[in-house]
Design a protein around this motif. Structure first.
Motif, PDB file in Angstrom:
ATOM      1  N   TYR A  92      26.309   8.865  45.184  1.00 51.47           N
ATOM      2  CA  TYR A  92      26.024  10.187  44.657  1.00 51.47           C
ATOM      3  C   TYR A  92      24.602  10.558  44.755  1.00 51.47           C
ATOM      4  CZ  TYR A  92      30.875  10.295  42.324  1.00 51.47           C
ATOM      5  OH  TYR A  92      32.309  10.172  42.576  1.00 51.47           O
ATOM      6  N   VAL A  93      23.828   9.477  44.449  1.00 52.95           N
ATOM      7  CA  VAL A  93      22.314   9.717  44.450  1.00 52.95           C
ATOM      8  C   VAL A  93      21.906   9.822  45.820  1.00 52.95           C
ATOM      9  CG1 VAL A  93      20.183   8.756  43.718  1.00 52.95           C
ATOM     10  CG2 VAL A  93      22.302   8.438  42.264  1.00 52.95           C
ATOM     11  N   ARG A  94      22.048   9.179  46.851  1.00 54.14           N
ATOM     12  CA  ARG A  94      21.381   9.124  47.956  1.00 54.14           C
ATOM     13  C   ARG A  94      22.183   9.921  49.199  1.00 54.14           C
ATOM     14  NH1 ARG A  94      21.334   5.111  44.842  1.00 54.14           N
ATOM     15  NH2 ARG A  94      19.305   4.336  44.189  1.00 54.14           N
ATOM     16  N   ALA A  95      23.309  10.132  49.143  1.00 44.50           N
ATOM     17  CA  ALA A  95      24.000  10.759  50.299  1.00 44.50           C
ATOM     18  C   ALA A  95      24.312  12.301  50.209  1.00 44.50           C
ATOM     19  CB  ALA A  95      25.425  10.241  50.406  1.00 44.50           C
ATOM     20  N   ASP A  96      23.762  13.026  49.378  1.00 35.08           N
ATOM     21  CA  ASP A  96      23.739  14.327  49.125  1.00 35.08           C
ATOM     22  C   ASP A  96      25.080  14.929  49.207  1.00 35.08           C
ATOM     23  OD1 ASP A  96      22.922  17.125  49.251  1.00 35.08           O
ATOM     24  OD2 ASP A  96      22.790  17.476  51.485  1.00 35.08           O
ATOM     25  N   LEU A  97      25.719  14.236  48.398  1.00 35.41           N
ATOM     26  CA  LEU A  97      27.319  14.536  48.099  1.00 35.41           C
ATOM     27  C   LEU A  97      27.482  15.602  46.916  1.00 35.41           C
ATOM     28  CD1 LEU A  97      28.780  10.782  48.163  1.00 35.41           C
ATOM     29  CD2 LEU A  97      28.993  12.675  49.971  1.00 35.41           C
ATOM     30  N   VAL A  98      26.996  15.454  45.827  1.00 32.70           N
ATOM     31  CA  VAL A  98      27.016  16.276  44.647  1.00 32.70           C
ATOM     32  C   VAL A  98      25.831  16.227  43.885  1.00 32.70           C
ATOM     33  CG1 VAL A  98      28.011  14.246  43.477  1.00 32.70           C
ATOM     34  CG2 VAL A  98      28.569  16.703  42.972  1.00 32.70           C
ATOM     35  N   GLU A  99      25.603  17.038  43.259  1.00 33.27           N
ATOM     36  CA  GLU A  99      24.317  17.362  42.436  1.00 33.27           C
ATOM     37  C   GLU A  99      24.852  17.177  40.991  1.00 33.27           C
ATOM     38  OE1 GLU A  99      22.224  21.050  43.013  1.00 33.27           O
ATOM     39  OE2 GLU A  99      21.953  20.760  45.162  1.00 33.27           O
ATOM     40  N   ARG A 100      23.991  16.481  40.143  1.00 35.36           N
ATOM     41  CA  ARG A 100      24.382  16.337  38.726  1.00 35.36           C
ATOM     42  C   ARG A 100      24.616  17.587  38.112  1.00 35.36           C
ATOM     43  NH1 ARG A 100      25.576  16.420  34.443  1.00 35.36           N
ATOM     44  NH2 ARG A 100      24.873  14.771  32.479  1.00 35.36           N
ATOM     45  N   SER A 101      23.894  18.529  38.493  1.00 35.62           N
ATOM     46  CA  SER A 101      23.659  19.797  37.660  1.00 35.62           C
ATOM     47  C   SER A 101      25.031  20.494  37.824  1.00 35.62           C
ATOM     48  CB  SER A 101      22.532  20.556  38.144  1.00 35.62           C
ATOM     49  OG  SER A 101      22.397  21.070  39.367  1.00 35.62           O
ATOM     50  N   ARG A 102      25.689  20.300  38.910  1.00 32.63           N
ATOM     51  CA  ARG A 102      26.967  21.025  39.068  1.00 32.63           C
ATOM     52  C   ARG A 102      28.128  20.336  38.634  1.00 32.63           C
ATOM     53  NH1 ARG A 102      27.577  22.871  45.272  1.00 32.63           N
ATOM     54  NH2 ARG A 102      28.991  24.595  44.318  1.00 32.63           N
ATOM     55  N   MET A 103      27.971  19.249  37.978  1.00 34.00           N
ATOM     56  CA  MET A 103      29.231  18.519  37.482  1.00 34.00           C
ATOM     57  C   MET A 103      29.340  19.026  35.896  1.00 34.00           C
ATOM     58  SD  MET A 103      28.900  14.881  38.948  1.00 34.00           S
ATOM     59  CE  MET A 103      30.637  14.110  38.824  1.00 34.00           C
ATOM     60  N   ARG A 104      30.473  18.969  35.511  1.00 34.86           N
ATOM     61  CA  ARG A 104      30.588  19.375  33.947  1.00 34.86           C
ATOM     62  C   ARG A 104      31.619  18.573  33.187  1.00 34.86           C
ATOM     63  NH1 ARG A 104      34.988  23.381  33.234  1.00 34.86           N
ATOM     64  NH2 ARG A 104      36.305  23.716  35.210  1.00 34.86           N
ATOM     65  N   TRP A 208      21.347   8.937  36.582  1.00 40.05           N
ATOM     66  CA  TRP A 208      21.153   9.355  38.222  1.00 40.05           C
ATOM     67  C   TRP A 208      19.820   8.983  38.757  1.00 40.05           C
ATOM     68  CZ3 TRP A 208      24.875  12.749  40.996  1.00 40.05           C
ATOM     69  CH2 TRP A 208      25.990  12.810  40.355  1.00 40.05           C
ATOM     70  N   ASN A 209      19.062   8.091  38.000  1.00 37.94           N
ATOM     71  CA  ASN A 209      17.819   7.726  38.422  1.00 37.94           C
ATOM     72  C   ASN A 209      18.132   6.050  38.709  1.00 37.94           C
ATOM     73  OD1 ASN A 209      14.985   7.001  38.850  1.00 37.94           O
ATOM     74  ND2 ASN A 209      14.405   7.354  36.754  1.00 37.94           N
ATOM     75  N   THR A 210      18.357   5.871  39.836  1.00 40.39           N
ATOM     76  CA  THR A 210      18.618   4.432  40.064  1.00 40.39           C
ATOM     77  C   THR A 210      17.691   3.824  41.245  1.00 40.39           C
ATOM     78  OG1 THR A 210      20.327   4.748  41.528  1.00 40.39           O
ATOM     79  CG2 THR A 210      20.928   4.783  39.292  1.00 40.39           C
ATOM     80  N   ASP A 211      17.839   2.254  40.912  1.00 41.92           N
ATOM     81  CA  ASP A 211      16.962   1.623  41.931  1.00 41.92           C
ATOM     82  C   ASP A 211      17.782   1.493  43.146  1.00 41.92           C
ATOM     83  OD1 ASP A 211      14.547  -0.743  42.098  1.00 41.92           O
ATOM     84  OD2 ASP A 211      16.268  -1.555  43.343  1.00 41.92           O
ATOM     85  N   ASP A 212      16.949   1.803  44.320  1.00 41.64           N
ATOM     86  CA  ASP A 212      17.415   1.792  45.858  1.00 41.64           C
ATOM     87  C   ASP A 212      18.169   0.273  46.146  1.00 41.64           C
ATOM     88  OD1 ASP A 212      16.881   4.329  46.218  1.00 41.64           O
ATOM     89  OD2 ASP A 212      14.834   4.031  47.078  1.00 41.64           O
ATOM     90  N   ASP A 213      17.738  -0.479  45.421  1.00 42.54           N
ATOM     91  CA  ASP A 213      18.426  -2.138  45.687  1.00 42.54           C
ATOM     92  C   ASP A 213      19.379  -2.436  45.085  1.00 42.54           C
ATOM     93  OD1 ASP A 213      16.696  -2.486  48.081  1.00 42.54           O
ATOM     94  OD2 ASP A 213      15.063  -2.991  46.765  1.00 42.54           O
ATOM     95  N   THR A 214      19.314  -2.281  43.735  1.00 44.80           N
ATOM     96  CA  THR A 214      20.306  -2.745  42.846  1.00 44.80           C
ATOM     97  C   THR A 214      21.357  -1.581  42.258  1.00 44.80           C
ATOM     98  OG1 THR A 214      18.730  -2.288  40.898  1.00 44.80           O
ATOM     99  CG2 THR A 214      18.525  -4.368  41.940  1.00 44.80           C
ATOM    100  N   GLY A 215      20.948  -0.401  42.290  1.00 40.92           N
ATOM    101  CA  GLY A 215      21.672   0.628  41.572  1.00 40.92           C
ATOM    102  C   GLY A 215      21.607   0.625  40.183  1.00 40.92           C
ATOM    103  N   HIS A 216      20.586  -0.027  39.558  1.00 43.32           N
ATOM    104  CA  HIS A 216      20.247   0.064  37.872  1.00 43.32           C
ATOM    105  C   HIS A 216      19.506   1.096  37.753  1.00 43.32           C
ATOM    106  CE1 HIS A 216      22.197  -3.950  37.750  1.00 43.32           C
ATOM    107  NE2 HIS A 216      21.217  -4.596  37.836  1.00 43.32           N
ATOM    108  N   ALA A 217      19.642   1.624  36.457  1.00 46.92           N
ATOM    109  CA  ALA A 217      18.847   2.589  35.828  1.00 46.92           C
ATOM    110  C   ALA A 217      17.532   1.968  35.359  1.00 46.92           C
ATOM    111  CB  ALA A 217      19.510   3.342  34.731  1.00 46.92           C
ATOM    112  N   PRO A 218      16.504   2.625  35.070  1.00 38.42           N
ATOM    113  CA  PRO A 218      15.411   1.881  34.656  1.00 38.42           C
ATOM    114  C   PRO A 218      15.609   1.840  33.188  1.00 38.42           C
ATOM    115  CG  PRO A 218      14.512   4.093  35.724  1.00 38.42           C
ATOM    116  CD  PRO A 218      16.373   4.025  35.732  1.00 38.42           C
TER     117      PRO A 218
END
Length: 231
Positions: A92-104, A208-218
């Protein structure tokens, strides 16, 4: 660590089951059968185990994306996917599938028509069930084959896919499931129309702010809910 295994089931929809919001583990259940006759159950979360309870939802009714060209053959059943870019895996974060702002956020199952997640899923999945040209692609983590019949639809052996939602940026309790290029989701292909519908789901507790290697949030964004509700 990421999901134990990741991939996509592609098969025809033959039945559905709504579990409502009061069940211990409320899901929207989909019974699928591939072209080889193997049965699967897709267990789609409709309520979070943590506050806020409502899932985030977005449906693209005319989905167009390069990953469609990388999908396995329609009706071919379970296909393992590599958790990396350039293929059919979802992120969801890297593939330009969906924007968080469009989800409800939507409730799982409430009185009335067209006002909850089960209703929205019914709208597309029931149509796929009635369309002989339609195939589903359900992304997530597999289970089975089991030694017992499926607990919802009764086919043998029990077999299926779950985690049909975003699988990164999780709260503290589910952080071990984080990974990149392993998100769940549902694509429906209506072949006679050559039209794709894509359904994306996420928990409000996920970052939706996730590490490119682990997928963890800060660490500063990891949600730590006070109380667990339903599993």
């Amino acid at each position: 660590m990421p999901l134990r295994s990741y991939g996509v089931v592609t098969a025809r929809v033959v039945d559905t089951r709504r579990e409502g919001s009061s069940d211990d583990t409320p899901h929207y259940q989909i019974h699928l059968v591939d072209d080889g006759g193997t049965h699967y159950r897709a267990a789609v979360n409709v309520k979070s185990a943590q506050r806020p309870w409502e899932l985030l939802y977005f449906a693209a009714e005319d989905f167009r994306h390069s990953l469609i060209e990388q999908l396995p053959a329609a009706g071919s059943g379970w296909n393992a996917l590599s958790s990396e870019s350039g293929g059919a895996s979802l992120d969801y974060v890297r593939a330009d599938l969906v924007e968080r702002s469009r989800m409800r956020p939507v409730p799982p199952d409430v009185d009335g028509a067209n006002n909850d997640l089960a209703d929205f899923l019914d709208r597309y999945v029931n149509r796929a069930q009635q369309d002989s040209s339609a195939y589903a692609y359900v992304f997530g983590e597999p289970w089975g084959p089991e030694e017992e019949p499926d607990k919802v639809f009764g086919f043998e052996p029990g077999n299926g896919v779950h985690s049909v939602h975003m699988n990164q940026g999780n709260s503290e309790e589910y952080r071990e499931d984080d990974g990149v290029w392993q998100d769940g989701g549902l694509l429906l292909h209506f072949a006679e129309e050559d039209r794709w519908v894509a359904i994306f789901l996420a928990f409000q507790s996920q970052s939706w702010n996730t590490d490119d290697d682990t997928g963890h949030a800060p660490e500063s964004e990891v949600s730590r809910p006070e109380q667990k509700a339903t599993a």
